[in-house]
Write a protein that holds these residues in place. Structure first.
Motif, PDB file in Angstrom:
ATOM      1  N   GLN A  64       0.836  -1.205   0.000  1.00 42.30           N
ATOM      2  CA  GLN A  64       0.000   0.000   0.000  1.00 42.30           C
ATOM      3  C   GLN A  64       0.872   1.256   0.000  1.00 42.30           C
ATOM      4  O   GLN A  64       0.587   2.210  -0.726  1.00 42.30           O
ATOM      5  N   ASP A  67       2.491   1.685  -3.479  1.00 36.62           N
ATOM      6  CA  ASP A  67       1.519   2.267  -4.412  1.00 36.62           C
ATOM      7  C   ASP A  67       1.334   3.757  -4.163  1.00 36.62           C
ATOM      8  O   ASP A  67       1.281   4.551  -5.114  1.00 36.62           O
ATOM      9  N   MET A  68       1.253   4.139  -2.907  1.00 35.17           N
ATOM     10  CA  MET A  68       1.094   5.558  -2.567  1.00 35.17           C
ATOM     11  C   MET A  68       2.328   6.344  -2.993  1.00 35.17           C
ATOM     12  O   MET A  68       2.221   7.397  -3.614  1.00 35.17           O
ATOM     13  N   ASP A  69       3.494   5.813  -2.683  1.00 32.83           N
ATOM     14  CA  ASP A  69       4.753   6.493  -2.974  1.00 32.83           C
ATOM     15  C   ASP A  69       4.978   6.671  -4.471  1.00 32.83           C
ATOM     16  O   ASP A  69       5.425   7.729  -4.917  1.00 32.83           O
ATOM     17  N   ASP A  71       2.585   6.435  -6.791  1.00 31.10           N
ATOM     18  CA  ASP A  71       1.346   6.880  -7.429  1.00 31.10           C
ATOM     19  C   ASP A  71       0.891   5.882  -8.504  1.00 31.10           C
ATOM     20  O   ASP A  71       0.655   6.238  -9.657  1.00 31.10           O
ATOM     21  N   ASP A  73      -1.861   3.768  -8.147  1.00 27.84           N
ATOM     22  CA  ASP A  73      -3.186   3.312  -7.728  1.00 27.84           C
ATOM     23  C   ASP A  73      -3.021   2.101  -6.804  1.00 27.84           C
ATOM     24  O   ASP A  73      -2.450   2.237  -5.754  1.00 27.84           O
ATOM     25  N   ASP A  74      -3.512   0.916  -7.224  1.00 23.03           N
ATOM     26  CA  ASP A  74      -3.345  -0.282  -6.389  1.00 23.03           C
ATOM     27  C   ASP A  74      -2.584  -1.367  -7.144  1.00 23.03           C
ATOM     28  O   ASP A  74      -2.797  -2.559  -6.914  1.00 23.03           O
TER      29      ASP A  74
END
Length: 117
Positions: A64, A67-69, A71, A73-74
């Motif tokens: 997670q 994905d955030m780092d 960018d 999505d998932d």
């Protein structure tokens, strides 16, 4: 005598994890070196936090953050099972001391297999 050691990268060959992440990156046009660096950086941070959680949950949380780092999505979270399988498939290095030498009678070594629940 109690002997402890870090088994990742010394006893266990982690290249299958890198390969799995690289394949996901290649198929989705993501920089694999950035993804691998982020993955292992977050793994280290989460592993040594105060909270003790099952390793599968740590990997999920790790994905997670990746994905955030990045960018994405998932993307990495949706490949959780494939990445987890890469952990299940870890092998020891073929020239490992623990595979190739008999141990002294006075020493007791316990090498635990990690069981994912």
């Amino acid at each position: 005598m109690i002997l402890t050691f870090d088994c990742y990268g010394t006893l266990l060959d982690t290249s299958s994890i890198n390969e799995c992440i690289s394949n996901i990156c290649y198929e989705n046009n993501v920089n694999s070196q950035l993804a691998i660096n982020a993955f292992f950086s977050y793994e280290d941070r989460l592993m040594y936090s105060d909270e003790i959680i099952p390793y599968e949950k740590l990997i999920r949380k790790n994905l997670q953050f990746v994905d955030m780092d990045l960018d994405t999505d998932d993307l990495f979270l949706s490949n959780y099972k494939a990445i987890l399988q890469a952990y299940y498939d870890l092998k020891t290095f073929s020239g490992s001391y623990f595979r190739s030498r008999r141990l002294e009678k006075s020493w007791a070594f316990f090498i635990f297999n990690v069981k994912f629940v």
